[in-house]
Design a protein around this motif. Structure first.
Motif, PDB file in Angstrom:
ATOM      1  N   TYR A   1       6.602  12.993  12.722  1.00  0.00           N
ATOM      2  CA  TYR A   1       7.255  11.559  12.410  1.00  0.00           C
ATOM      3  C   TYR A   1       6.183  10.451  13.097  1.00  0.00           C
ATOM      4  CZ  TYR A   1      10.174   7.483  11.849  1.00  0.00           C
ATOM      5  OH  TYR A   1      10.685   6.130  11.770  1.00  0.00           O
ATOM      6  N   LYS A   2       6.142  10.739  14.431  1.00  0.00           N
ATOM      7  CA  LYS A   2       5.083   9.941  15.045  1.00  0.00           C
ATOM      8  C   LYS A   2       3.535   9.826  14.758  1.00  0.00           C
ATOM      9  CE  LYS A   2       6.440  11.579  19.026  1.00  0.00           C
ATOM     10  NZ  LYS A   2       6.542  11.626  20.753  1.00  0.00           N
ATOM     11  N   GLY A   3       3.275  10.967  14.509  1.00  0.00           N
ATOM     12  CA  GLY A   3       1.737  11.279  13.852  1.00  0.00           C
ATOM     13  C   GLY A   3       1.503  10.495  12.447  1.00  0.00           C
ATOM     14  N   VAL A   4       2.337  10.512  11.741  1.00  0.00           N
ATOM     15  CA  VAL A   4       2.631   9.608  10.433  1.00  0.00           C
ATOM     16  C   VAL A   4       2.107   8.182  10.705  1.00  0.00           C
ATOM     17  CG1 VAL A   4       3.419   9.194   8.311  1.00  0.00           C
ATOM     18  CG2 VAL A   4       3.289  11.702   9.059  1.00  0.00           C
ATOM     19  N   TYR A   5       3.034   7.801  11.508  1.00  0.00           N
ATOM     20  CA  TYR A   5       3.219   6.381  12.059  1.00  0.00           C
ATOM     21  C   TYR A   5       2.126   6.147  12.620  1.00  0.00           C
ATOM     22  CZ  TYR A   5       7.679   4.534  10.232  1.00  0.00           C
ATOM     23  OH  TYR A   5       8.713   4.323   9.293  1.00  0.00           O
ATOM     24  N   ALA A   6       1.280   6.939  13.524  1.00  0.00           N
ATOM     25  CA  ALA A   6       0.332   6.522  14.225  1.00  0.00           C
ATOM     26  C   ALA A   6      -0.975   6.261  13.256  1.00  0.00           C
ATOM     27  CB  ALA A   6      -0.108   7.717  14.865  1.00  0.00           C
ATOM     28  N   VAL A   7      -0.989   7.120  12.289  1.00  0.00           N
ATOM     29  CA  VAL A   7      -1.984   6.736  11.024  1.00  0.00           C
ATOM     30  C   VAL A   7      -1.745   5.361  10.283  1.00  0.00           C
ATOM     31  CG1 VAL A   7      -3.315   7.576   9.066  1.00  0.00           C
ATOM     32  CG2 VAL A   7      -2.429   9.173  10.922  1.00  0.00           C
ATOM     33  N   ALA A   8      -0.498   5.240  10.176  1.00  0.00           N
ATOM     34  CA  ALA A   8       0.055   4.026   9.449  1.00  0.00           C
ATOM     35  C   ALA A   8      -0.300   3.102  10.181  1.00  0.00           C
ATOM     36  CB  ALA A   8       1.224   4.203   9.052  1.00  0.00           C
ATOM     37  N   HIS A   9      -0.127   2.917  11.433  1.00  0.00           N
ATOM     38  CA  HIS A   9      -0.552   1.521  12.203  1.00  0.00           C
ATOM     39  C   HIS A   9      -2.011   1.492  12.254  1.00  0.00           C
ATOM     40  CE1 HIS A   9       3.187   0.019  13.983  1.00  0.00           C
ATOM     41  NE2 HIS A   9       3.801   1.568  13.806  1.00  0.00           N
ATOM     42  N   ALA A  10      -2.715   2.393  12.419  1.00  0.00           N
ATOM     43  CA  ALA A  10      -4.182   2.278  12.290  1.00  0.00           C
ATOM     44  C   ALA A  10      -4.717   1.787  10.980  1.00  0.00           C
ATOM     45  CB  ALA A  10      -4.746   3.598  12.520  1.00  0.00           C
ATOM     46  N   LEU A  11      -3.946   2.299   9.888  1.00  0.00           N
ATOM     47  CA  LEU A  11      -4.251   1.604   8.658  1.00  0.00           C
ATOM     48  C   LEU A  11      -4.044   0.027   8.537  1.00  0.00           C
ATOM     49  CD1 LEU A  11      -3.454   4.720   6.237  1.00  0.00           C
ATOM     50  CD2 LEU A  11      -5.883   4.022   6.969  1.00  0.00           C
ATOM     51  N   HIS A  12      -2.942   0.003   8.930  1.00  0.00           N
ATOM     52  CA  HIS A  12      -2.336  -1.322   8.974  1.00  0.00           C
ATOM     53  C   HIS A  12      -3.314  -2.371   9.694  1.00  0.00           C
ATOM     54  CE1 HIS A  12       0.972  -4.375   8.569  1.00  0.00           C
ATOM     55  NE2 HIS A  12       0.508  -4.781   9.735  1.00  0.00           N
ATOM     56  N   SER A  13      -3.824  -2.084  10.631  1.00  0.00           N
ATOM     57  CA  SER A  13      -4.905  -2.669  11.458  1.00  0.00           C
ATOM     58  C   SER A  13      -6.102  -2.791  10.761  1.00  0.00           C
ATOM     59  CB  SER A  13      -4.819  -2.142  12.845  1.00  0.00           C
ATOM     60  OG  SER A  13      -6.082  -2.739  13.870  1.00  0.00           O
ATOM     61  N   MET A  14      -6.482  -1.541  10.359  1.00  0.00           N
ATOM     62  CA  MET A  14      -7.940  -1.612   9.733  1.00  0.00           C
ATOM     63  C   MET A  14      -7.802  -2.646   8.431  1.00  0.00           C
ATOM     64  SD  MET A  14      -9.785   1.686   8.376  1.00  0.00           S
ATOM     65  CE  MET A  14     -11.368   1.474   7.502  1.00  0.00           C
ATOM     66  N   LEU A  15      -6.906  -2.468   7.506  1.00  0.00           N
ATOM     67  CA  LEU A  15      -6.798  -3.244   6.400  1.00  0.00           C
ATOM     68  C   LEU A  15      -6.426  -4.785   6.488  1.00  0.00           C
ATOM     69  CD1 LEU A  15      -5.117  -0.465   4.143  1.00  0.00           C
ATOM     70  CD2 LEU A  15      -7.455  -1.078   4.244  1.00  0.00           C
ATOM     71  N   SER A  16      -6.162  -5.087   7.719  1.00  0.00           N
ATOM     72  CA  SER A  16      -5.650  -6.383   8.071  1.00  0.00           C
ATOM     73  C   SER A  16      -4.630  -7.030   7.504  1.00  0.00           C
ATOM     74  CB  SER A  16      -7.046  -7.463   7.678  1.00  0.00           C
ATOM     75  OG  SER A  16      -8.276  -6.917   8.536  1.00  0.00           O
ATOM     76  N   CYS A  17      -3.634  -5.931   7.607  1.00  0.00           N
ATOM     77  CA  CYS A  17      -2.510  -6.359   6.859  1.00  0.00           C
ATOM     78  C   CYS A  17      -1.611  -7.461   7.632  1.00  0.00           C
ATOM     79  CB  CYS A  17      -1.526  -4.998   6.648  1.00  0.00           C
ATOM     80  SG  CYS A  17      -2.368  -3.733   6.000  1.00  0.00           S
TER      81      CYS A  17
ATOM     82  N   VAL B   1       0.763  -1.264  -0.078  1.00  0.00           N
ATOM     83  CA  VAL B   1      -0.067  -0.183   0.085  1.00  0.00           C
ATOM     84  C   VAL B   1       0.864   1.176  -0.030  1.00  0.00           C
ATOM     85  CG1 VAL B   1      -1.669   1.208   1.189  1.00  0.00           C
ATOM     86  CG2 VAL B   1      -1.828  -0.972   1.170  1.00  0.00           C
ATOM     87  N   SER B   2       0.655   2.265  -0.913  1.00  0.00           N
ATOM     88  CA  SER B   2       1.446   3.299  -1.152  1.00  0.00           C
ATOM     89  C   SER B   2       0.595   4.503  -0.155  1.00  0.00           C
ATOM     90  CB  SER B   2       1.932   3.662  -2.422  1.00  0.00           C
ATOM     91  OG  SER B   2       0.764   3.828  -3.233  1.00  0.00           O
ATOM     92  N   LEU B   3       1.255   5.164   0.092  1.00  0.00           N
ATOM     93  CA  LEU B   3       0.838   6.479   0.694  1.00  0.00           C
ATOM     94  C   LEU B   3       1.093   7.691  -0.085  1.00  0.00           C
ATOM     95  CD1 LEU B   3       1.499   6.094   4.768  1.00  0.00           C
ATOM     96  CD2 LEU B   3      -0.568   5.706   3.498  1.00  0.00           C
ATOM     97  N   GLY B   4       0.060   8.527  -0.159  1.00  0.00           N
ATOM     98  CA  GLY B   4       0.323   9.965  -0.875  1.00  0.00           C
ATOM     99  C   GLY B   4       0.067  10.948   0.234  1.00  0.00           C
ATOM    100  N   TYR B   5       0.284  12.339  -0.415  1.00  0.00           N
ATOM    101  CA  TYR B   5       0.175  13.196   0.460  1.00  0.00           C
ATOM    102  C   TYR B   5      -0.439  14.526  -0.521  1.00  0.00           C
ATOM    103  CZ  TYR B   5       4.664  14.069  -1.071  1.00  0.00           C
ATOM    104  OH  TYR B   5       6.011  14.228  -1.957  1.00  0.00           O
ATOM    105  N   LYS B   6      -1.351  15.499   0.244  1.00  0.00           N
ATOM    106  CA  LYS B   6      -1.318  16.767  -0.121  1.00  0.00           C
ATOM    107  C   LYS B   6      -1.071  17.798   1.114  1.00  0.00           C
ATOM    108  CE  LYS B   6      -4.952  15.592  -3.656  1.00  0.00           C
ATOM    109  NZ  LYS B   6      -6.462  16.061  -3.813  1.00  0.00           N
TER     110      LYS B   6
END
Length: 847
Positions: free
Chosen positions: A397-413, A106-111
């Motif tokens: 840095y921690k804020g981005v990783y917090a979102v990533a960990h939440a997505l990781h859990s949500m997407l059942s990675c 999964v790739s993360l993009g940004y605006k």
């Protein structure tokens, strides 16, 4: 509002309404109102994260006429630290995209948008991130309501824009994670349900600053704050805690970086006129930048600054402080952190972006355009390469990783992630980000409490100037809100540098501490920290510094000269050791010896006519009673005790009655003897020696009964008199029953008056055959002494009343002894020729 513009405005609004009506004639067509917003930094990806940062710190104000559509906001003043925050976000996203463990496949993009620090623009950008910029010109069957185009928003840096953004996106439940918005108001989940942050709330920082100020004894301080949610809320909490800690604010002023110069000038004048030497600055770094320039123009040095985390560890603020205004500043900062690889990433970014060589002798904005493409910025020190804000970079840095960990859990990675799952921001925010708990690659734990806040920990930073104008941010302590109240603030034994490079802790108080022995009295119309120190009154003490009240000493104690301790009062009583007691004792013993000598003379000459005349038994009994009178005065001297108090008054009363009864008997004998010489008189038959002894016994027995009743009902007792003297205790014998005392004294007075009357009646009898004249004189002295005794006794304080009573006893005793017995001793010793029966019977015979 100008009335002449009203017709033009009405016409303009009518035209605008017609344009919107034409635009929305097509049914089912979703159109975006207003101009589209384009991000400053953009990268496509499977999942898009939004970013909102203030790449510019100011904007130009315009006066709108409401005649035309407002122009876009014109931003000014580049803010390079915000570019660094953006680089921290990009670094984290790139790291996640390259990771095989987190969000694989999964790739993360940004605006990322520039808000310029403006609340209005921040809200506009937030809506752009929520709605997207699609322009639909034809009818579409797709619903206008769509999921948000970003799954989370990173930012904003300041509290006021963050508050506005969180209010707008809250109903959409889009997660927002701020790295530097610290306002305690943002912890309210009822208002900001989807807001989280990786920096502690000002709820803790304000308390920590108040405790820090209290720790150094600064009770009289000034306060400056940014006029926004960050400064106003943070300072309000500080003032609340400061009042609880007895800290007073001499002034509390606010300003914003876009304020006119005259307002800032007024604030400078307030600082100049103040007497406090400590300034608590709850300012953003951008406002501190403005303030430093203004303070430099007025050369306002010598103040001790206490700073919030926004500017206290900002190297750019230290660099512009050329007048050393902030030297020795102390405050709270985010704990030091390290993100491995981030510095190299930033250096590479700037080298790639500019592909040119920075001039190290110039500012970050001055760039030489002699680029080769092979430049190395490792040794360059400027705004682009400054890593002093690494703790904030770490928060991003921690804020981005917090979102990533939440997505990781949500997407059942696991090894791969489920990409076809429709992401819902509500689920991302509520179910996952709020509950994540992980460690970064550098070992730091990341988690949020129920309010979306991290654990509150701060380092205490001290600005310590070095050579060449360099300032070291030295860590001198820690503050941990998770510990008990007495252990939260922990200062290390490190030498601190204070304002003007002083080694001594500055003093900033409205009034100096009141030493023991004084109490604080508030100065009228001033805060509680301004007071006068008033010395405690006599008999009161204060044994602590800054005492509010003086405590009265117990009755047996008195205050010392310093009024800081109670000392035992001096016990005052008539003692044998003092001069007065010694003199009275000498007089008593002298009277006793003198009486004994007279008794000896009388005993040796007991068969002579002058001794045998007028009942020698009564004479010896009188001498015996006089001896007791002299001796009983000794019971009045010395420390009063239970027995001495009962003995002194009763002994005095009985012995004096015995004495006066003997004198009364002798007087009656004289009267009866001469009445017996009259024809047909047998008076002496009824007043012989036996009757005389019985009369003495009877008269004395009445006094004994009075004394016994006194002792039984309410006897005298030792007491301490605290009323006469403030600093002394009078040890005295309380009368017990005043009636008993005055009954004893009154009975003595009655007998004395009766004796005086009898002696007065017998004064003209032949001199050689009676003592009436001498008894009259003695009774006259006796009555005079005891009449004057009463007012003297009542008015004399303490031991002097005892001395008056002893003096009265001795004076009346000496009066009786001298007036009655000395004339006879004179005849016995010096004129023995007159001590004959012939002489006694001859010259004075009745014709």
């Amino acid at each position: 509002f100008n009335l002449h513009l009203y017709p033009q405005m009405l016409h303009h609004l009518t035209e605008t309404r017609e344009e919107y009506k034409k635009e929305y004639d097509g049914e089912g067509v979703c159109r975006q109102r207003g101009d589209p917003e384009s991000p400053q930094l953009f990268k496509d990806g499977d999942i898009i994260l939004g970013g909102m940062l203030s790449f510019h710190s100011r904007w130009k104000d315009r006066q709108e006429t409401y005649m035309h559509k407002p122009l876009p906001l014109e931003c000014t003043s580049l803010n390079f630290r915000e570019f660094q925050f953006a680089q921290s976000m990009l670094f984290a996203i790139e790291e996640i995209n390259n990771s095989t463990d987190l969000l694989p496949g999964v790739s993360l993009g940004y605006k990322i948008y520039d808000t310029c620090g403006s609340i209005a623009r921040s809200v506009r950008v937030a809506l752009a991130l929520t709605n997207g910029n699609e322009i639909v010109s034809a009818p579409s069957e797709e619903p206008c309501t769509k999921p948000a185009q970003v799954q989370a928003i990173m930012g904003e840096t300041s509290s006021s824009p963050t508050t506005a953004i969180a209010t707008v996106i809250g109903p959409f439940h889009i997660p927002m994670i701020s790295h530097f918005a610290t306002c305690a108001c943002l912890s309210d989940k009822s208002k900001y349900p989807s807001f989280l942050r990786t920096i502690p709330s000002d709820y803790y920082q304000s308390r920590a600053l108040a405790q820090l100020v209290k720790h150094f004894g600064w009770t009289w301080v000034g306060a400056i704050r940014t006029n926004d949610d960050y400064g106003n809320n943070g300072m309000a909490t500080f003032i609340e805690i400061a009042q609880q800690l007895d800290i007073c604010l001499e002034y509390s002023v606010s300003f914003f970086r876009t304020d006119p110069s005259d307002k800032i000038q007024k604030m400078i004048e307030i600082i100049k006129a103040s007497t406090s030497r400590v300034i608590v600055a709850f300012l953003s770094h951008m406002d501190m930048d403005v303030l430093i320039h203004e303070l430099s123009h007025h050369n306002l040095t010598g103040y001790q600054w206490v700073g919030s985390e926004s500017w206290i560890f900002d190297s750019q603020i230290a660099a512009i402080d050329e007048h050393h205004i902030l030297d020795g500043a102390i405050g709270l900062s985010i704990p030091k952190a390290h993100v491995s690889g981030l510095k190299a990433f930033m250096m590479n970014f700037w080298e790639t972006l500019f592909s040119c060589k920075f001039n190290q002798s110039k500012s970050s904005a001055e760039i030489q355009r002699d680029c080769t493409g092979q430049e190395d910025l490792t040794g360059v020190q400027n705004s682009f390469t400054d890593m002093s804000l690494m703790p904030i970079f770490n928060n991003v840095y921690k804020g981005v990783y917090a979102v990533a960990h939440a997505l990781h859990s949500m997407l059942s990675c696991n090894k791969t992630c489920t990409k076809d799952l429709q992401l819902d921001p509500i689920t991302v925010s509520s179910m996952h980000i709020q509950n994540i708990h992980f460690k970064t690659k550098d070992g730091e734990e990341v988690y949020f409490n129920e309010n979306g806040d991290p654990a509150a920990k701060y380092e205490i930073i001290n600005w310590q100037p070095r050579e060449k104008g360099i300032v070291d941010f030295v860590s001198v302590g820690l503050y941990d809100a998770s510990l008990s109240a007495d252990k939260q603030l922990n200062l290390q034994n490190t030498s601190l540098i204070w304002a003007q490079n002083s080694q001594q802790v500055p003093v900033s108080v409205c009034s100096e501490k009141c030493p023991p022995g004084t109490r604080k009295v508030l100065q009228k119309g001033k805060p509680v920290c301004c007071y006068d120190c008033i010395r405690c009154a006599e008999g009161e003490i204060s044994n602590i510094t800054d005492s509010v009240t003086c405590t009265r000493c117990p009755p047996e104690f008195w205050s010392n000269n310093r009024r800081d301790a109670c000392i035992k009062k001096e016990a005052v009583f008539l003692s044998f050791e003092e001069i007065m007691g010694a003199l009275l004792t000498t007089a008593s013993l002298f009277g006793t010896c003198m009486t004994a000598l007279v008794a000896y003379i009388f005993f040796r000459n007991r068969k002579t006519p002058i001794v045998r005349a007028n009942n020698s038994e009564l004479s010896f009994l009188l001498l015996f009673s006089l001896t007791l009178c002299f001796l009983c005065s000794l019971t009045f001297i010395g420390r009063p005790s239970e027995w001495s108090c009962m003995l002194r008054h009763t002994a005095f009363g009985i012995t004096f009655v015995l004495c006066i009864s003997c004198v009364l008997g002798k007087t009656m004998v004289v009267l009866m003897a001469f009445r017996a010489t009259l024809p047909g008189s047998n008076v002496m038959k009824w007043f012989g020696p036996a009757q005389q002894r019985l009369s003495v016994l009877g008269v004395t027995l009445i006094q004994i009964i009075i004394c016994i009743l006194w002792l039984i009902i309410s006897p005298p007792f030792p007491s301490m008199n605290f009323k006469e003297f403030k600093d002394k205790i009078i040890l005295e014998c309380a009368l017990g029953s005043a009636v008993g005392f005055w009954a004893v004294l009154g009975y003595i007075g009655l007998l004395a008056v009766l004796c005086f009357i009898c002696a007065f009646l017998a004064r003209k009898l032949p001199d050689n055959f009676n003592e009436a004249k001498f008894i009259t004189f003695s009774m006259l002295i006796f009555c005079a002494v005891w009449i004057t005794f009463i007012p003297a006794y009542v008015s004399s304080p303490g031991k002097f009343s005892v001395a008056v009573e002893i003096f009265a006893i001795l004076a009346s005793s000496f009066g009786l002894l001298i007036c009655i017995f000395i004339p006879k001793c004179y005849i016995i010793l010096l004129r023995p020729e007159k001590n004959t029966k012939k002489n006694m019977m001859g010259k004075g015979a009745i014709k």
